[in-house]
Design an enzyme around this catalytic site. Structure first.
Site, PDB file in Angstrom:
ATOM      1  N   SER A  35       0.843  -1.193   0.000  1.00 37.87           N
ATOM      2  CA  SER A  35       0.000   0.000   0.000  1.00 37.87           C
ATOM      3  C   SER A  35       0.875   1.238   0.000  1.00 37.87           C
ATOM      4  CB  SER A  35      -0.924   0.004   1.232  1.00 37.87           C
ATOM      5  OG  SER A  35      -0.149   0.153   2.416  1.00 37.87           O
ATOM      6  N   LYS A  36       0.228   2.397  -0.019  1.00 37.48           N
ATOM      7  CA  LYS A  36       0.956   3.670  -0.074  1.00 37.48           C
ATOM      8  C   LYS A  36       1.902   3.839   1.110  1.00 37.48           C
ATOM      9  CE  LYS A  36       0.560   6.894  -2.327  1.00 37.48           C
ATOM     10  NZ  LYS A  36       1.400   7.385  -3.433  1.00 37.48           N
ATOM     11  N   ARG A  37       1.573   3.242   2.242  1.00 34.22           N
ATOM     12  CA  ARG A  37       2.439   3.446   3.405  1.00 34.22           C
ATOM     13  C   ARG A  37       3.798   2.765   3.224  1.00 34.22           C
ATOM     14  NH1 ARG A  37       2.472  -0.877   7.058  1.00 34.22           N
ATOM     15  NH2 ARG A  37       0.970  -2.534   6.600  1.00 34.22           N
TER      16      ARG A  37
END
Length: 465
Positions: A240-242
């Site tokens: 994910s973006k994290r």
């Protein structure tokens, strides 16, 4: 048999890095076997599918060098064909009309959950007389799925995977508004496009059992299936973006080369001995599904950056100059004219040796396009002491007298240092600060030669004031 594979994204968002790897594997497999790689845009979700997202997918694939061998197919244009096949299944008794209302379906689902059962359709219209249909209810069409035995996926990556048919209900293939469901449309499209191998993420594996039942209902030969593991973050969680960049064009903006990203994605879940840096030609020659592992791959941004640095050093200098120029043109403080681009091109062989990404490369080259006064990093400014400024004033005539080749500049610097009883670094470091505004750069002789006589003398004069 001519191998035909396809990549079938939904244009409801960005081209994810996992989708890019799926497209890559499909393209490499097809070309390894002398076949065709196709693209289908699955845009039947009209509310969420956008032209912008479609263009992002096309741009991302083009940037990666994964252009399809035939024009893209848009699933939304094929609704009449999806309806035709559903009607054929209905006529053959392999499907039936279901008149359940939304309230009935909701009640059915809630009762199953309350009783601890999976929320499946109970088949109440499977053998019921359509004459009993309530007035005013448009029917959906459901597959008449087998209730005995099992459905087996002979997967080329996962091996044989089985499910008991009693675990699968009669899925809807055509909604009451005559639009096809995803699981039905995909089968019809793959059949009509003569797809021989479906290579996709293993999150689609459960869909395959239902799709095989549609193939069977139509008497069609199904393709071979290969479900590849997903890409996770370094912590093992879904990417994910994290974890960092996840969309293909985001990697482009962060300065990664397409060949480096493809090289990294190829090795993410597929292996060939200890080979790490693999060209596209070698990838086509070597790739096959027997090298794909079953375990989820983990994204390693440090590894990707390392591979990118390798490809950057091997890249054509004219191409890199164009890429750096595009990035520097967006910086309003710079004067990116023809002279600056010539300087960047001249110094590119040395600049790219230190860079890991195109962003690094642009940052390292920015001083070549900066007008006076040149901004100074704190450490560079500290080198320009009053004594160093006087030294630079004296150095300028010695440099001006050379032919301004790297060799001529190097000889002049060494002679100047020796005549003044100094080490070469005592001359080179203040000069580097004056010319670049930094304490790090490619070799100072190459840097000065790339800047040229006029710019070097102007920068020395500005620093010596």
């Amino acid at each position: 048999m001519t191998v035909r594979t396809r990549f079938a994204p939904s244009p409801t968002g960005l081209l994810h890095i996992g989708g890019a790897r799926t497209a890559l594997f499909n393209a490499l497999f097809a070309r390894h076997h002398g076949g065709a790689f196709l693209l289908r845009i699955e845009d039947t979700d009209r509310e969420r599918s956008t032209a912008e997202a479609t263009q992002v997918i096309l741009d991302g694939l083009a940037w990666l060098g994964l252009d399809p061998d035939e024009p893209p197919v848009f699933q939304s244009t094929r609704q009449a064909r999806h309806v035709e096949v559903a009607e054929a299944m209905l006529a053959a008794g392999r499907a039936y009309r279901c008149y359940c209302t939304p309230d009935e379906l909701r009640e059915m689902r809630e009762r199953a959950i309350a009783e601890g059962r999976p929320p499946r359709y109970d088949g109440r219209w499977r053998d019921r007389d359509p004459a009993e249909a309530p007035a005013g209810i448009a029917p959906a069409i459901r597959l008449r799925a087998p209730r005995e035995g099992e459905t087996v996926v002979h997967d080329l990556v996962q091996g044989d995977v089985r499910v008991a048919n009693r675990e699968l209900d009669d899925m809807i293939i055509l909604r009451s508004d005559r639009t096809p469901t995803y699981l039905h449309a995909v089968v019809v499209d793959d059949h009509d496009m003569a797809i021989t191998h479906v290579i996709r993420g293993d999150d689609h594996l459960t869909n395959t059992f239902r799709q095989l039942q549609v193939y069977d209902a139509m008497g069609w030969q199904p393709p071979a299936f290969a479900h590849i593991p997903l890409i996770h973050g370094a912590d093992g969680a879904k990417l994910s973006k994290r974890h960092g960049a996840v969309s293909v064009l985001e990697f482009r903006e962060q300065g990664f080369l397409p060949e480096a990203l493809c090289n990294y994605l190829l090795r993410l879940g597929w292996g060939h001995g200890d080979a790490e840096v693999i060209s596209r030609a070698d990838a086509v020659r070597l790739f096959d599904l027997d090298g794909v592992g079953r375990a989820a791959a983990r994204m390693d941004y440090a590894k990707l950056t390392h591979i990118n640095a390798v490809w950057l050093r091997a890249a054509d200098d004219d191409r890199l100059t164009e890429e750096v120029g595009r990035r520097l043109a967006a910086r309003p403080a710079l004067a990116l004219g023809t002279d600056a681009l010539h300087r960047i091109r001249a110094l590119m062989p040395a600049l790219k040796e230190r860079a890991r990404t195109l962003v690094d490369l642009a940052d390292a080259a920015a001083f070549l396009a900066h007008p006076l006064p040149l901004p100074q990093e704190p450490k560079a400014a500290a080198l320009l002491t009053p004594q160093a400024r006087l030294m630079l004033r004296d150095l300028a005539p010695a440099l001006a007298a050379t032919d301004f080749s790297a060799a001529g500049i190097d000889a002049a610097l060494r002679a100047f240092a020796e005549a003044g009883g100094m080490k070469l670094g005592q001359v080179a470091q203040p000069l580097r600060a004056a010319l670049t505004g930094s304490t790090t750069s490619p070799p100072i002789d190459a840097t000065a030669a790339a800047l040229g006589r006029e710019a070097v003398l102007a920068r020395i004069a500005a620093a010596a004031q």
